[in-house]
Design a protein around this motif. Structure first.
Motif, PDB file in Angstrom:
ATOM      1  N   GLU A 142      63.532  -4.538 -13.396  1.00 19.58           N
ATOM      2  CA  GLU A 142      64.273  -3.656 -14.297  1.00 19.58           C
ATOM      3  C   GLU A 142      65.583  -3.195 -13.667  1.00 19.58           C
ATOM      4  O   GLU A 142      66.613  -3.094 -14.347  1.00 19.58           O
ATOM      5  N   ARG A 143      65.564  -2.954 -12.371  1.00 19.54           N
ATOM      6  CA  ARG A 143      66.803  -2.565 -11.687  1.00 19.54           C
ATOM      7  C   ARG A 143      67.808  -3.723 -11.695  1.00 19.54           C
ATOM      8  O   ARG A 143      69.012  -3.501 -11.884  1.00 19.54           O
ATOM      9  N   ASP A 151      69.257  -3.893 -15.142  1.00 24.96           N
ATOM     10  CA  ASP A 151      70.208  -2.814 -15.398  1.00 24.96           C
ATOM     11  C   ASP A 151      71.568  -3.105 -14.774  1.00 24.96           C
ATOM     12  O   ASP A 151      72.608  -2.794 -15.366  1.00 24.96           O
TER      13      ASP A 151
END
Length: 464
Positions: free
Chosen positions: A245-246, A249
């Motif tokens: 997810e990082r 992002d």
């Protein structure tokens, strides 16, 4: 003090995973239940088991535990040609060994059994890095096979990915130069992580420092800061999903390109330009540079760093190079950690085994340029004459085309039995002959490029 005496204590820890090493990495005493869980299962089997669906159903399959901590699967075809293929699997896995891992390997390499060869694969005795350890576990399983099923006519050693390094190490341990009797007759290395852990993993430190310079979220500013070569603090609760997810992002990886913001697209371009990996394996490489580095540096090397990037000059999109190279974190490698990692994983090339390799030209995980590093090692050892390298115009790492593997095994046997050393062109032709038998109708199954040669690894990974 000699070089060997300098690295020996670290080598013992790195290769064997002794209690002393565990104490360095985790000083708190284990609870009784944890200690019981860490004890190896008693040796069992080989016991009859139902073959995985991918394996011919008239084959005989067996499972068991080797008594040192590893589990294994064995498969013997109905019309066995009396040749055993010992399989050294990729990875390494960072969790505890599970029998299902070896079952997955057998299913993936079912072509071996379909082609008439017996197959045996170990999970290795523990998760985490340890090339020499895994080589020992592979040999232990071979002895279990012989004790139960008798001595094969020939035994081939097949290493895949990380297992390529394992098999190359086993070839040097159990089939060294000097005319000694060896239990192995030939070596097959496919998609091999060759050249040792230092050469093969330097680029993952590059990925960590470049990614952090660009994204600044691994670790987040709000999280404890640590040297990136450590991978991750041992008490971290970060999950692979959270890391993905990082990455999404920051770079938009995982989103359609059209949905990425200009900033995400720019971040991704900077990272891929500097590290020279494909977008589709960015998250996977970052996982290895996190959890495998955590295992390698903190559990196997006693908290020491084998990777450095002092003086490395990273490529960058126009106008970004000066800022990038001035801004990335820099680390100096610990010579003792480098020596320990090299002693455990770096091939010497000193093996008597005739060797055939296969590597996808566009391998996204183990760069094809590692084959050039391995050729240089064999040349320095004077064993290049026993090495035949082949390359396939394919884009995968974990498995290539079905007919290519029997072509390698058959050609290696002809070399061993009749002295007919294969050539890349001959292997390509042999693969085409096997395509009707092992290929998929309507889909080309042989992609060997006899005239192709890899560039030096330094063209892909900046020299240290």
């Amino acid at each position: 003090m000699s070089h060997l005496s300098f690295i020996r204590p670290a080598l013992v820890l790195a290769a064997l995973g002794t209690a002393s090493l565990v104490a360095v990495a985790a000083p708190a005493a284990a609870r009784p239940a944890e200690e019981a869980a860490m004890r190896p299962a008693a040796a069992t089997g080989p016991s009859p088991a139902t073959c995985p669906k991918a394996v011919p159903q008239d084959a005989r399959c067996y499972t068991g535990a080797d008594g040192a901590g590893a589990f294994y699967w064995i498969a013997i075809p109905k019309d066995w040609n009396r040749v055993l293929v010992m399989h050294a699997h990729g990875g390494p896995e960072t969790g505890p060994p599970k029998l299902s891992r070896s079952e997955e390997d057998l299913s993936r390499w079912a072509i071996t059994v379909k082609a008439g060869y017996a197959w045996a694969g170990s999970t290795y005795r523990r998760g985490g890095y340890g090339v020499t350890m895994a080589a020992e576990d592979t040999e232990r399983l071979r002895r279990i096979f012989v004790a139960r099923f008798g001595e094969p006519r020939r035994t081939l050693l097949h290493g895949q990915s990380y297992g390529g390094g394992v098999a190359s190490k086993a070839a040097e341990l159990y089939a060294p130069l000097g005319g000694l009797k060896s239990p192995y007759d030939g070596l097959v290395l496919t998609s091999g992580v060759l050249g040792g852990g230092n050469t093969a993993y330097d680029f993952r430190l590059d990925l960590r420092v470049v990614y952090q310079y660009v994204c600044r979220n691994h670790p987040l500013p709000s999280e404890p800061q640590y040297p990136l070569w450590q991978g991750l603090p041992l008490d971290s609760t970060l999950t692979r999903q959270q890391l993905a997810e990082r990455v999404r992002d920051c770079t938009g990886v995982g989103l359609p390109a059209a949905q990425r913001t200009p900033a995400q697209a720019s971040h991704l371009k900077t990272i891929l330009t500097a590290v020279k990996i494909p977008e589709r394996t960015l998250v996977a490489h970052l996982n290895w540079a996190t959890w495998l580095f955590q295992d390698l540096t903190q559990k196997r090397l006693g908290g020491r760093n084998p990777f450095g990037n002092i003086g490395v000059r990273y490529d960058a999109p126009p106008g970004e190079g000066e800022a990038l190279n001035a801004g990335v974190l820099r680390y100096a490698a610990d010579p003792q950690a480098q020596g320990a990692l090299a002693a455990d994983s770096l091939p010497t090339g000193r093996t008597s085994l005739p060797t055939v390799t296969l590597h996808a030209i566009h391998d996204p995980t183990a760069f094809v340029e590692l084959e050039d590093a391995y050729r240089r090692i064999r040349t320095a050892a004077g064993t290049e004459g026993n090495l035949v390298q082949t390359f396939a115009d394919e884009r995968e790492h974990s498995y290539l085309s079905d007919p290519e593997y029997p072509a390698l095994f058959d050609a290696l046997l002809a070399w061993i039995d009749r002295g007919e050393k294969p050539t890349p062109a001959g292997l390509a032709e042999a693969c085409r002959r096997l395509e009707p038998r092992y290929g998929t109708p309507g889909k080309p199954g042989c992609h060997l490029q006899p005239d192709w040669r890899p560039q030096p690894v330094e063209t892909r990974v900046p020299a240290r």
